[in-house]
Design an enzyme around this catalytic site. Sequence first.
Site, mmCIF file in Angstrom:
data_model
loop_
_atom_site.group_PDB
_atom_site.id
_atom_site.type_symbol
_atom_site.label_atom_id
_atom_site.label_comp_id
_atom_site.label_asym_id
_atom_site.label_seq_id
_atom_site.Cartn_x
_atom_site.Cartn_y
_atom_site.Cartn_z
ATOM 1 N N GLY A 70 -6.882 -4.097 -23.159
ATOM 2 C CA GLY A 70 -7.838 -3.085 -23.465
ATOM 3 C C GLY A 70 -7.789 -2.350 -24.705
ATOM 4 O O GLY A 70 -8.822 -2.151 -25.388
ATOM 5 N N THR A 71 -6.617 -2.232 -25.521
ATOM 6 C CA THR A 71 -6.636 -1.629 -26.834
ATOM 7 C C THR A 71 -7.154 -2.483 -27.806
ATOM 8 O O THR A 71 -7.991 -1.937 -28.742
ATOM 9 C CB THR A 71 -5.296 -1.286 -26.877
ATOM 10 N N ASN A 150 -9.464 7.753 -17.735
ATOM 11 C CA ASN A 150 -8.296 7.178 -17.144
ATOM 12 C C ASN A 150 -7.240 8.323 -16.408
ATOM 13 O O ASN A 150 -6.614 8.233 -15.458
ATOM 14 C CB ASN A 150 -7.619 6.500 -18.056
ATOM 15 N N SER A 198 -9.380 -4.516 -19.482
ATOM 16 C CA SER A 198 -8.035 -4.992 -19.770
ATOM 17 C C SER A 198 -7.435 -5.361 -18.111
ATOM 18 O O SER A 198 -7.682 -5.005 -17.310
ATOM 19 C CB SER A 198 -7.009 -3.789 -19.906
ATOM 20 N N CYS A 325 -0.775 22.605 -18.822
ATOM 21 C CA CYS A 325 -0.917 23.926 -18.975
ATOM 22 C C CYS A 325 -1.598 23.981 -20.480
ATOM 23 O O CYS A 325 -0.929 22.985 -21.329
ATOM 24 C CB CYS A 325 0.351 24.598 -19.102
HETATM 25 N N1 PLP Z 1 -8.876 2.379 -22.244
HETATM 26 C C1 PLP Z 1 -8.323 2.815 -21.024
HETATM 27 C C2 PLP Z 1 -9.424 3.885 -20.393
HETATM 28 C C3 PLP Z 1 -7.105 2.914 -20.524
HETATM 29 O O1 PLP Z 1 -6.810 3.297 -19.221
HETATM 30 C C4 PLP Z 1 -6.281 1.797 -21.263
HETATM 31 C C5 PLP Z 1 -4.964 1.720 -20.543
HETATM 32 O O2 PLP Z 1 -4.182 2.499 -19.890
HETATM 33 C C6 PLP Z 1 -6.554 1.312 -22.214
HETATM 34 C C7 PLP Z 1 -7.942 1.441 -22.840
HETATM 35 C C8 PLP Z 1 -5.564 0.316 -23.000
HETATM 36 O O3 PLP Z 1 -5.646 -0.957 -22.339
HETATM 37 P P1 PLP Z 1 -4.260 -1.733 -22.613
HETATM 38 O O4 PLP Z 1 -3.335 -1.392 -21.794
HETATM 39 O O5 PLP Z 1 -4.760 -3.141 -21.912
HETATM 40 O O6 PLP Z 1 -4.183 -1.992 -23.996
#
Ligand code: PLP
Length: 392
Positions: A70-71, A150, A198, A325
């Site tokens: 995902g990154t 997330n 991802s 917090c």
């Molecule tokens: N975007 C969101 C909303 C996520 O929750 C995550 C991972 O937690 C990522 C991107 C990144 O994905 P990856 O872990 O495959 O790099």
Amino acid sequence: MGSLYFDHAASAPLRPEARAALDEWFGRTGNPSATHAAGHLVRTAVEGAREQVAECLGAQPADIVFTSGGTEADNLGIKGLAEAAAAGRRHLVTTAVEHPAVRESVRWLASRGWEVTEVPPTRDGVVPAGDVLDAIRDDTALVTVMAANNEIGARNDIGAIGRVLHERDVAFHTDAVQAVATVPVDVEAWPVDALALSAHKFGGPQGVGVACLRSGVAVAPVQHGGGQDRGVRSGTFPAALIAAAGAALVATVAERDELHGRLEGFRKLLVDRIAAVDGIRVNGPDAEEQRLASHVHLSIDGVHPDDLGLALDRAGLHASSASACVSGAGKASHVVEACRIHGDAALRLSMGTTTTIEEVEEAAAILTDVVLRLRAGEPVVEAPHSPTTVGA
Ligand code: PLP
């Protein structure tokens, strides 16, 4: 009961369909881009998965680019669209609740001269579509809004934003990493130009993701090399991971409605049990269509976030805890801060395909017990066989 895994949002268990694909393709000899028969055979796994993923997303196979996760998919969608934007358009709209994969990509663009407007969420974590559209200027080249958050699990109205941006010829990227397991994703219907997924969030393996990039929309490569995937993503295709991602997504889509219904029931039960405890609040929208069924985000008073995380892990409940917090102990996440959520600790419980009703009951009982014990300064009862926490 041993250990309870309530951290599916960090990394979901591997689906059997994905494991079968890994078994079939892992270790096969041949580079998928080679021109000989061994290469061709392995390439069939990649192209088969490309077709599967495209169909699951309402896209064309040519729109699908495989990434390392995902990154990378977020980086490619955002930086790739921005780099390819017309000269003179250097304004970007984003939200205050994006994942660091988006946030840091945007920050990098800002360091290179892009002007950024960050739209805040409501206290429920939803970013109003109207506020996003109000931020559009004549020089806006790109908008990036996540489909679902997330941490809180709040969903945004990607369709309402996408339809207007499409008319106004502004590129639109969405991070659908958390949404796709329980929410229908259709890049045509929304419509979006770039979308990130991802695999390990929907039962595929870690280390593979998808950037769905609408063909015909200019995207500049972020990493340079052999140009294997459409010329925008270089690197040898990890055929087994890609095949497993395709298989996992097909299974996800086939079972999604049923899973959504099941998790809604579990969520209601969990919330009913937990909200009965004083000083625990459920964050995020109430309305089903504005949130994910899989996520429950809590603010908990009277406990330190580090103690809570440790104690839950010891008691066998694996979830994601953090400070909640804005002014007290520890540093709250940027999402919690943006939503102006208060409380001493924040906790995300996230469920998925393997969650059972017995686990939900047990998780609620453990959480209640741990919170009351921590508040009373009593020791926490340890789970008999508590393995190391999975996920991040
Ligand atoms: N975007 C969101 C909303 C996520 O929750 C995550 C991972 O937690 C990522 C991107 C990144 O994905 P990856 O872990 O495959 O790099």
